[in-house]
Design a protein around this motif. Structure first.
Motif, PDB file in Angstrom:
ATOM      1  N   ASP A  20       0.831  -1.213   0.000  1.00 47.65           N
ATOM      2  CA  ASP A  20       0.000   0.000   0.000  1.00 47.65           C
ATOM      3  C   ASP A  20       0.865   1.262   0.000  1.00 47.65           C
ATOM      4  O   ASP A  20       1.944   1.294   0.580  1.00 47.65           O
ATOM      5  N   ASP A  21       0.302   2.323  -0.617  1.00 50.27           N
ATOM      6  CA  ASP A  21       1.055   3.579  -0.814  1.00 50.27           C
ATOM      7  C   ASP A  21       0.750   4.578   0.301  1.00 50.27           C
ATOM      8  O   ASP A  21       0.461   5.740   0.038  1.00 50.27           O
ATOM      9  N   ASP A  22       0.813   4.109   1.547  1.00 51.98           N
ATOM     10  CA  ASP A  22       0.418   4.977   2.673  1.00 51.98           C
ATOM     11  C   ASP A  22       1.268   4.656   3.894  1.00 51.98           C
ATOM     12  O   ASP A  22       2.214   3.880   3.807  1.00 51.98           O
ATOM     13  N   PHE A  23       0.919   5.263   5.030  1.00 51.73           N
ATOM     14  CA  PHE A  23       1.592   4.889   6.276  1.00 51.73           C
ATOM     15  C   PHE A  23       0.977   3.600   6.827  1.00 51.73           C
ATOM     16  O   PHE A  23       1.662   2.689   7.272  1.00 51.73           O
ATOM     17  N   LEU A  24      -0.355   3.571   6.769  1.00 47.71           N
ATOM     18  CA  LEU A  24      -1.079   2.514   7.477  1.00 47.71           C
ATOM     19  C   LEU A  24      -2.422   2.307   6.785  1.00 47.71           C
ATOM     20  O   LEU A  24      -3.007   3.275   6.289  1.00 47.71           O
ATOM     21  N   THR A  25      -2.887   1.078   6.742  1.00 54.32           N
ATOM     22  CA  THR A  25      -4.223   0.807   6.215  1.00 54.32           C
ATOM     23  C   THR A  25      -5.011   0.049   7.272  1.00 54.32           C
ATOM     24  O   THR A  25      -4.471  -0.853   7.920  1.00 54.32           O
ATOM     25  N   ILE A  26      -6.278   0.430   7.436  1.00 52.69           N
ATOM     26  CA  ILE A  26      -7.179  -0.362   8.290  1.00 52.69           C
ATOM     27  C   ILE A  26      -8.232  -0.942   7.357  1.00 52.69           C
ATOM     28  O   ILE A  26      -8.913  -0.206   6.632  1.00 52.69           O
ATOM     29  N   LEU A  27      -8.365  -2.256   7.377  1.00 54.26           N
ATOM     30  CA  LEU A  27      -9.245  -2.929   6.413  1.00 54.26           C
ATOM     31  C   LEU A  27     -10.349  -3.712   7.113  1.00 54.26           C
ATOM     32  O   LEU A  27     -10.095  -4.474   8.044  1.00 54.26           O
TER      33      LEU A  27
END
Ligand SMILES: O=C(O)CCC(=O)C(=O)O
Ligand SMILES: [Fe+2]
Length: 379
Positions: A252-259
Motif C-alpha cells: 500500500d502507498d500509505d503509512f497505514l491501512t485499516i481494512l
C-alpha cells in the motif's frame, strides 16, 4: 510481451496485439459499469484484459500452508487506555507483528459491530444500486471527491483485476451529504470515518512507541497534512477465478491501512514466501504497514505484498481506510526519509530522502504490477 503502459512505445510486431488490448480496455472502461456490469450481462468467460496468467500472477500458485505459525497475529486492544501493563504488552505485540508480518488483526477495538456491518452494507448498496444512477459517479479523475471506477490502473497495469471500487476522501474534507449518493448512507460513512480517525490515532501512538519514539511522534509528523481515503471494493463472483485476480499483489502507498472485510475471504499476505489466507474474523479489523511507514522506519516495519484471489463465490466487499498525506498541499515539495532518531552508525539509512511526489508518480505510473514501489528509492 507484456504491454504495461498505454503511452510506452512498442515494437512493431506487437502493435496489433497492443491495439486490440487498448481497444478492449477502452470498450470496458466506456461501459462505466465496471466488472459488475460484465457479470450482470451474464458473461461466462473472463475477458482477456483480465487474464493474469501470462504475467505470473496466477492466483492459485504457492498455496497457503496449513499449520501453526501461518495465521496473521491477532492483537486484543482491550484495556489499552486503562491498564499501563496491558498497554506495554500491546506495544510489544504491535512491534513484533509490524517487524515480522507487516499485518495484524485488532479485536476489541471499541467500534460496534453494527457500525462495521452497516458500513459493508452501505458499500454493497452503492455498487448494487441502479447502474444508470451509479454511472454518474464513474470517473478516473482522482481529484473528484466521490469516485466510482474499476481498476485505478486500468491502462497502466499488465492485467486488469476483477474488482470495482468506490473512493471518497473523508479526512480532512469529507464530502457534503448532497455529494454522496443517497444509497451510500452518508450517516454511516461519516460514523465509520470518525471511528477510523480515532482508531488511527491509537494505532499511530502504538506504532510510534513500538519504534521507540515518543507517543505523539507520527501524529506530529502528519499534523495538518493527514489525509484518510475510504475505499470500498466490490469483487463480483468470477466465472473463471483461476485466470484472474481480485487484486494483483501489491504494497500500500500509505503509512497505514485499516481494512474491514466481509465473510467471503480471498485476501492473502506474503509471509516467508507463502501466500497466507487472512481468514475473516467477524468484528476484527486488519491493519497493515504501508510503504511510507516502511520508508520512515528505515525498513524496521515492513510493507508486505498482499493480493486478493478472484472467487466463484461473491460478491465480496471490503472497505480500506488509507492513512496518507494530503498531496499536493501547497506548492512546496514534501520530503520524507528515514527518521533521524532511528538512524545510527550500525543502522545507516537504507532510503534517500524523497519528494513524496516522486514516489506517488512511480506508484501510479506503473500500476499494480507485482513489483515493490519503494525499490527505486533505496540507497
Ligand atoms: O480487499 C481487500 O481485502 C484488500 C484491498 C487492498 O489491498 C487495497 O485496497 O489496497
Ligand atoms: Fe492493499
Amino acid at each position: 510481451m507484456a504491454v504495461s503502459n498505454q503511452n510506452k512505445s512498442i515494437p512493431a510486431e506487437d502493435e496489433s496485439k497492443y491495439d486490440r488490448r487498448n481497444r478492449e480496455l477502452r470498450a470496458f472502461d466506456e461501459t462505466n459499469a465496471g466488472v459488475k456490469g460484465l457479470v450482470d450481462a451474464g458473461i461466462d468467460k473472463v475477458p482477456s484484459i483480465f487474464n493474469c496468467t501470462e504475467f505470473g500472477f496466477n492466483g492459485y500458485l504457492n498455496a497457503t500452508p496449513d499449520g501453526p505459525g501461518f495465521d496473521i497475529p491477532i492483537i486484543d486492544l482491550d484495556g489499552i487506555q486503562t491498564d499501563p501493563a496491558r498497554r506495554s504488552e500491546i506495544i510489544r505485540q504491535v512491534q513484533d507483528a509490524s517487524e515480522g508480518w507487516g499485518f495484524f488483526q485488532v479485536i476489541n477495538h471499541g467500534i460496534p459491530s453494527s457500525v462495521l456491518e452497516e458500513t459493508i452494507d452501505g458499500i454493497r448498496q452503492f455498487h448494487e444500486q441502479d447502474t444508470g444512477v451509479k454511472k454518474r459517479f464513474y470517473t478516473r479523475d482522482l481529484r473528484s471527491k466521490v469516485i466510482y471506477m474499476s481498476n485505478f490502473d486500468l491502462y497502466e497495469a499488465p492485467a486488469a483485476n476483477w474488482r470495482d471500487t468506490f473512493v471518497c476522501g473523508v479526512v480532512p474534507n469529507p464530502p457534503d451529504p448532497e455529494e454522496l449518493p443517497g444509497v451510500c448512507r452518508w450517516d454511516i460513512i461519516r460514523e465509520y470515518s470518525m471511528q477510523m480517525k480515532s482508531l488511527g490515532i491509537t494505532l499511530f501512538e502504538l506504532i510510534s512507541e513500538a519504534l521507540g519514539l515518543k507517543r505523539g511522534y507520527l501524529k506530529e509528523l502528519v499534523e495538518d497534512e493527514e489525509r484518510i481515503l475510504l475505499v470500498g471494493h466490490y469483487y463480483p463472483p468470477c466465472p473463471e477465478p483461476e485466470l484472474t485476480l481480485g487484486s494483483t499483489s501489491h504494497q500500500d502507498d500509505d503509512f497505514l491501512t485499516i481494512l474491514l472485510q466481509d465473510q467471503i475471504g480471498g485476501l492473502q499476505v506474503l509471509h516467508q514466501n507463502h501466500w497466507v489466507d487472512v481468514v475473516p474474523d467477524r468484528g476484527g479489523l486488519i491493519v497493515n504497514v504501508g510503504d511510507l511507514l516502511q520508508l520512515i522506519s528505515n525498513d524496521k516495519f515492513i510493507s508486505v505484498q498482499h493480493r486478493v484471489l478472484a472467487k466463484r463465490e461473491g460478491p465480496r466487499i471490503s472497505v480500506a481506510c488509507f492513512f496518507k498525506l494530503q498531496y499536493p498541499k501547497g506548492d512546496a515539495p514534501r520530503h520524507l526519509g528515514p527518521i533521524q532518531e532511528l538512524i545510527s552508525e550500525g543502522n545507516p539509512p537504507v532510503y534517500r530522502h524523497i519528494n513524496v511526489k516522486e514516489y506517488f508518480d512511480h506508484f501510479y505510473g506503473k500500476g499494480l504490477d507485482g513489483n515493490p514501489a519503494l525499490t527505486p528509492f533505496r540507497l
